[in-house]
Design a protein around this motif. Structure first.
Motif, short mmCIF file in Angstrom:
data_model
loop_
_atom_site.label_atom_id
_atom_site.label_comp_id
_atom_site.label_asym_id
_atom_site.label_seq_id
_atom_site.Cartn_x
_atom_site.Cartn_y
_atom_site.Cartn_z
N HIS A 86 33.14 52.73 49.76
CA HIS A 86 34.25 52.35 48.45
C HIS A 86 33.95 53.66 47.58
N GLU A 87 33.57 55.01 47.25
CA GLU A 87 34.23 55.62 46.64
C GLU A 87 35.19 56.08 46.98
N HIS A 143 37.95 54.45 46.30
CA HIS A 143 39.23 54.90 45.66
C HIS A 143 40.05 56.01 45.56
N TYR A 190 30.79 41.82 42.55
CA TYR A 190 31.94 43.63 41.34
C TYR A 190 33.45 43.49 41.61
N GLU A 213 38.45 47.71 41.68
CA GLU A 213 36.90 47.43 42.01
C GLU A 213 37.39 46.28 43.39
ZN LIG Z 1 34.25 51.32 42.09
#
Ligand SMILES: [Zn+2]
Length: 255
Positions: free
Chosen positions: A154-155, A158, A208, A215
């Motif tokens: 996830h990070e 980004h 989320y 996101e």
């Molecule tokens: Zn995030």
């Protein structure tokens, strides 16, 4: 010349790496996510992880004292998204900070009435533009188990998204990819996902993702590697874009 130097440096770092076979085996064994890779992909992922750990500085904060095994678990997952790309996608920053658990961040937000509020939130991870990636070890430890959640992926998704500015779900695409089709298909999927959430319908992955297009991209990247069928079944066009962007086809690995 630059290409030559980069290749030479890369070979030298790989030759001098001191990770043991036992360490690699333990790290791969902890990550069922990587069991689907073939031997060539595993070898390439190992090389990327070695280069990643050479270029980046990983720091444990608070009670976290990072062992070699912990570093490998982070690096292998961080490099999975770039397995079909290369390490230059993570150029321009150096630091990964690891907290023991969720950490508090404070920032100011201005509401619709123009009032500034000091907001305190607890996060499991954070990726700064041109800055560090911050992870909670508690969440890293649980990642890679094929449940659809993966904080590290996830990070770092980004980070890829931020190669061309802020994290908005629109990373720099490769030659031959259609940016308009990407935007249209991601927007349609995002709108559909948000509508489902509002209507309290069952969601194919973590709610989320409805927070923002940035996101949405990061959560879908987790799902892409952990449970690719969830995307291919619900948003097949988005699956194809992710496959073309990551230059990997996790669904094909399941066959
Ligand atoms: Zn995030």
């Amino acid at each position: 010349m630059v290409g030559f130097f980069r290749r030479w440096r890369r070979r030298r770092i790989l030759r001098r790496a001191e990770w043991t076979d036992a360490q690699w085996q333990r790290a791969f064994a902890r990550l069922p996510l990587l069991a689907r890779l073939d031997s060539q992909e595993r070898a390439r992922l190992r090389d990327l992880a070695v280069l990643f750990l050479h270029d980046k500085q990983l720091h444990g904060l608070g009670t976290v004292s990072l062992t070699p095994d912990m570093k490998l678990v982070i690096a292998l997952q961080a490099c999975l998204p770039i397995l079909g790309l290369d390490l230059s996608w993570y150029d321009g920053w150096r630091t990964v900070l690891v907290y023991p658990d969720d950490f508090a961040v404070e920032h100011e937000e201005v509401d619709d009435a123009g009032v500034v509020h000091r907001v305190r939130r607890h996060l499991a991870g954070e990726a700064w533009h041109d800055g560090p990636v911050i992870l909670s070890w508690n969440d890293v430890r649980d990642a890679g188990r094929l449940d659809g959640y993966n904080l590290v992926v996830h990070e770092f998704a980004h980070k890829l998204d931020m190669r061309n500015g802020r994290a908005n779900g629109f990373p720099p695409l490769h030659k031959g990819m259609d940016g308009r089709a990407w935007a249209a298909d991601f927007t349609a999927a995002f709108d559909d996902f948000r509508a489902r959430r509002l209507d309290r319908l069952p969601l194919p992955f973590d709610g989320y993702a409805a927070e923002s297009p940035g996101e949405f991209f990061a959560v879908l990247s987790e799902v892409f590697f952990e449970q690719p069928a969830a995307i291919a079944d619900h948003y097949p066009a988005v699956y194809r874009h992710l496959r073309d962007f990551y230059r990997q086809d996790p669904l094909a690995r399941l066959v």
